[in-house]
Enzyme design. Structure first.
Site, PDB file in Angstrom:
ATOM      1  N   CYS A 127      26.372   0.526  -5.218  1.00 39.10           N
ATOM      2  CA  CYS A 127      26.554  -0.830  -5.764  1.00 39.10           C
ATOM      3  C   CYS A 127      27.743  -1.478  -5.061  1.00 39.10           C
ATOM      4  O   CYS A 127      28.807  -1.659  -5.659  1.00 39.10           O
ATOM      5  CB  CYS A 127      26.795  -0.789  -7.268  1.00 39.10           C
TER       6      CYS A 127
ATOM      7  N   GLN B 234       7.351  -0.288  -5.699  1.00 40.14           N
ATOM      8  CA  GLN B 234       8.542  -1.141  -5.771  1.00 40.14           C
ATOM      9  C   GLN B 234       9.487  -0.628  -6.849  1.00 40.14           C
ATOM     10  O   GLN B 234       9.079  -0.402  -7.988  1.00 40.14           O
ATOM     11  CB  GLN B 234       8.145  -2.585  -6.077  1.00 40.14           C
TER      12      GLN B 234
ATOM     13  N   PHE C  22       1.035  -3.521   6.896  1.00 36.29           N
ATOM     14  CA  PHE C  22       2.067  -2.683   6.257  1.00 36.29           C
ATOM     15  C   PHE C  22       1.834  -2.686   4.742  1.00 36.29           C
ATOM     16  O   PHE C  22       2.729  -2.966   3.957  1.00 36.29           O
ATOM     17  CB  PHE C  22       3.471  -3.195   6.584  1.00 36.29           C
TER      18      PHE C  22
ATOM     19  N   GLU D  20      -1.799   0.623   7.062  1.00 34.78           N
ATOM     20  CA  GLU D  20      -0.547   1.320   6.755  1.00 34.78           C
ATOM     21  C   GLU D  20      -0.514   2.632   7.544  1.00 34.78           C
ATOM     22  O   GLU D  20      -1.555   3.285   7.719  1.00 34.78           O
ATOM     23  CB  GLU D  20      -0.452   1.599   5.251  1.00 34.78           C
TER      24      GLU D  20
ATOM     25  N   ASP E 232       4.298  -7.270   5.674  1.00 29.70           N
ATOM     26  CA  ASP E 232       5.444  -6.776   4.905  1.00 29.70           C
ATOM     27  C   ASP E 232       6.042  -5.552   5.614  1.00 29.70           C
ATOM     28  O   ASP E 232       5.962  -4.425   5.100  1.00 29.70           O
ATOM     29  CB  ASP E 232       4.986  -6.427   3.481  1.00 29.70           C
TER      30      ASP E 232
ATOM     31  N   CYS F 243      12.324  -7.358   4.035  1.00 20.70           N
ATOM     32  CA  CYS F 243      13.461  -6.747   3.339  1.00 20.70           C
ATOM     33  C   CYS F 243      14.690  -6.736   4.231  1.00 20.70           C
ATOM     34  O   CYS F 243      15.718  -6.164   3.866  1.00 20.70           O
ATOM     35  CB  CYS F 243      13.115  -5.331   2.895  1.00 20.70           C
TER      36      CYS F 243
END
Length: 560
Positions: A143, A382, A413, A434, A482, A509
């Protein structure tokens, strides 16, 4: 390997592999600098910093030098972009917040472009600094921005995306952020729940307990030396940042669900009992039994109640050793599955060669966009379910399907098929690709579970496509891409520019490689003699993981 700190994309190896030479310097310069309000007065005067010599033009720091720095912004991956007063040389420092004055020690010089520094203490805090609810946040690395107010976190993430689109994507900043409704860059979508949002955590067993990082000042020469406070005891937790053999002992984690925390607490209070004969795996000597503890949380389809799966990764199959742990864990009502993955290799992976069910069922379930998904111990899913529901709704809206069942969707993907399956009921057919065969197997199971027959999933490496790629399916009307953090391979970029699908929805991402790929698709690649043929319509940043530097983006491109 269970780790609390992510690989930095500002490292030399990452830059050399992923970006041309002329791009690397610009990546280091991409920061999110916002106007700063005066910092609040500290409750007590900070100790005086060591005396510093006047800076000269062309100042260049030395390794182990102690400096007083000012943090001007956040670079991609959450490192503070710091400078010494009067100098333009950039030092990247973990834990530094925008507007903060701090004392730091220079640790590494990176080829003369920038340096990395270790924070020693805060001299003047920033007004967006907040108390960290987790006592391990400063040492864990999972974090990184927990001490930054959440509103400031998402503001800086938005600015990072903007700067990358301008510097790497070569998009006009005026068009990105115009006051008109058709502005390309949309406001960042925040996460409603900033704690307890992860449905999966992986902890490691270790023979060396790494407790925290301490710093010592020697008054005579004012040199600051690093002291790692390390215990000899066994530990269960997260790998210390930068170490594969040292584990930070974790009693609870505020990112996982409360039932998962109950599991962790029972394991922690039980496994080190000498009477049980349990030993952690030694990564140097390659002996020991316990390697990893993985805890996943799903939902019962009928009741919506939490379902917890516990997975022990061990070096061999000895269920009698795990028996006492299993008996205690099953007293937690939310636990419906206890698995044992056996990994005999010397590597630190959590995926076993063999899998055994020690209690309950081998899968748990989760619901997403009205669909049901079965999740096994090693399934990809996810990790923030509630925000994934928000993300997938935005993807569906961005895809702009007519809903009459006339359009072909190509899902690149595709992973376990979650995005493609959420679109299938409005499409004529979905084709998913994939590289991971286990993910393809899960995608097919999920399609069957939800009664979806118009989805085809194919295993293949999209980084190694041949000239025959695309002949197995009709020309797509909409392409969903993705990719993982490295982005798309140039072969795939070339194919996309040749096939000319009317719309591409790029889900990323990693905004750095995303900006690069958007540049290629819209502006072309001159040295490859490729002409861009798309126009960037919208970019929606989505915060999937509060307190971390990770940013998700949904980008819509339309054929010119």
């Amino acid at each position: 390997m269970a780790t609390a700190a992510a690989f930095s994309p500002l490292s030399g190896a990452f830059l050399r592999r992923r970006f041309p030479l002329h791009h690397r310097g610009r990546l280091l310069a991409v920061t999110a600098v916002s106007p700063e309000a005066p910092a609040p007065a500290p409750s007590s005067p900070p100790p005086p910093p060591p005396p510093t010599s006047p800076l000269r033009k062309g100042y260049f720091p030395k390794r182990n030098e102690v400096l007083e720095l000012t943090c001007e912004g956040l670079a991609f991956k959450g490192k503070g972009v710091c400078k010494v007063d009067g100098s333009s040389f950039v030092l990247l420092c973990d834990g530094a917040l925008p507007g903060e004055r701090l004392l730091a020690r220079v640790r590494r010089i990176r080829r003369g472009h920038f340096a990395e520094a270790a924070k020693l203490r805060t001299l003047e805090p920033h007004h967006d600094a907040v108390d960290m609810p987790c006592p391990l946040a400063a040492d864990c690395g999972g974090c990184k921005t927990q001490s930054l107010a959440y509103a400031a976190q998402i503001r800086h993430k938005y600015l990072q995306v903007r700067e990358l689109l301008v510097n790497f994507g070569k998009f006009d900043p005026k068009k990105l952020e115009s006051s008109e409704p058709d502005a390309i860059l949309k406001p960042i979508v925040p996460c409603d729940e900033i704690f307890r949002y992860r449905n999966k955590m992986e902890f490691s067993f270790g023979t060396k307990r790494w407790m925290k990082r301490g710093w010592k000042e020697e008054k005579d020469d004012e040199v600051v030396k690093e002291e790692k406070i390390e215990g000899d005891g066994y530990s269960l937790g997260l790998h210390a940042p930068g170490f594969f053999d040292k584990v930070l002992h974790v009693e609870k984690c505020l990112l996982q669900s409360e039932p998962a925390d109950k599991v962790l607490a029972i394991v922690q209070e039980t496994w080190m009992d000498p009477a049980l004969g349990l030993t952690p795996y030694d990564v140097h000597k390659h002996i020991g039994f316990l390697k990893h503890l993985m805890i996943r949380t799903g939902r019962n389809v009928n009741t919506g109640a939490p379902e917890v799966m516990v997975n022990f990764v061990t070096s061999c199959y000895k269920p009698e050793l795990l028996g006492p742990l299993v008996n205690k864990i099953t007293q937690i009502p939310e636990v419906v599955s206890i698995m044992n993955n056996v990994n005999t290799s010397v590597g630190n992976t959590s995926v076993g060669e063999e899998e055994y069910t020690l209690y309950g069922k081998p899968t748990i379930t989760e619901m997403l966009r009205g669909l049901t998904f079965q999740i096994s111990a090693n399934s990809f899913f996810q990790t923030n379910t509630k925000q994934a529901d928000v993300l997938y709704k935005l993807i569906g809206d961005s895809a702009g399907l007519k809903g009459d069942g006339s359009e072909i969707v190509l899902d690149l993907f595709c992973g376990t098929g979650t995005i493609g399956l959420t679109l299938a009921r409005r499409a004529k057919h979905v084709y998913g690709y994939e590289v991971v065969p286990e993910a393809i197997a899960d995608a097919k199971k999920n399609a069957k579970l939800n009664g979806i027959s118009n989805a085809t999933f194919v295993q293949g490496d999209l980084n190694k496509i041949s000239e025959t790629f695309g002949k197995e399916f009709p020309k797509p009307d909409i392409i969903i891409s993705d990719p993982n953090r490295p982005g798309m391979h140039m072969k795939l970029i070339k194919w996309l520019l040749e096939v000319k699908a009317p719309r591409i929805v790029y889900v990323s991402c990693n905004p750095a490689t995303c900006a690069r790929d958007l540049d290629y698709l819209c502006h072309g690649v001159e040295d490859k003699d490729l002409r861009g043929c798309y126009k960037l319509k919208t970019v929606i940043p989505v915060d999937m993981f509060p307190h971390t530097p990770h940013i998700e983006c949904i980008c819509v491109l339309e054929l010119c």
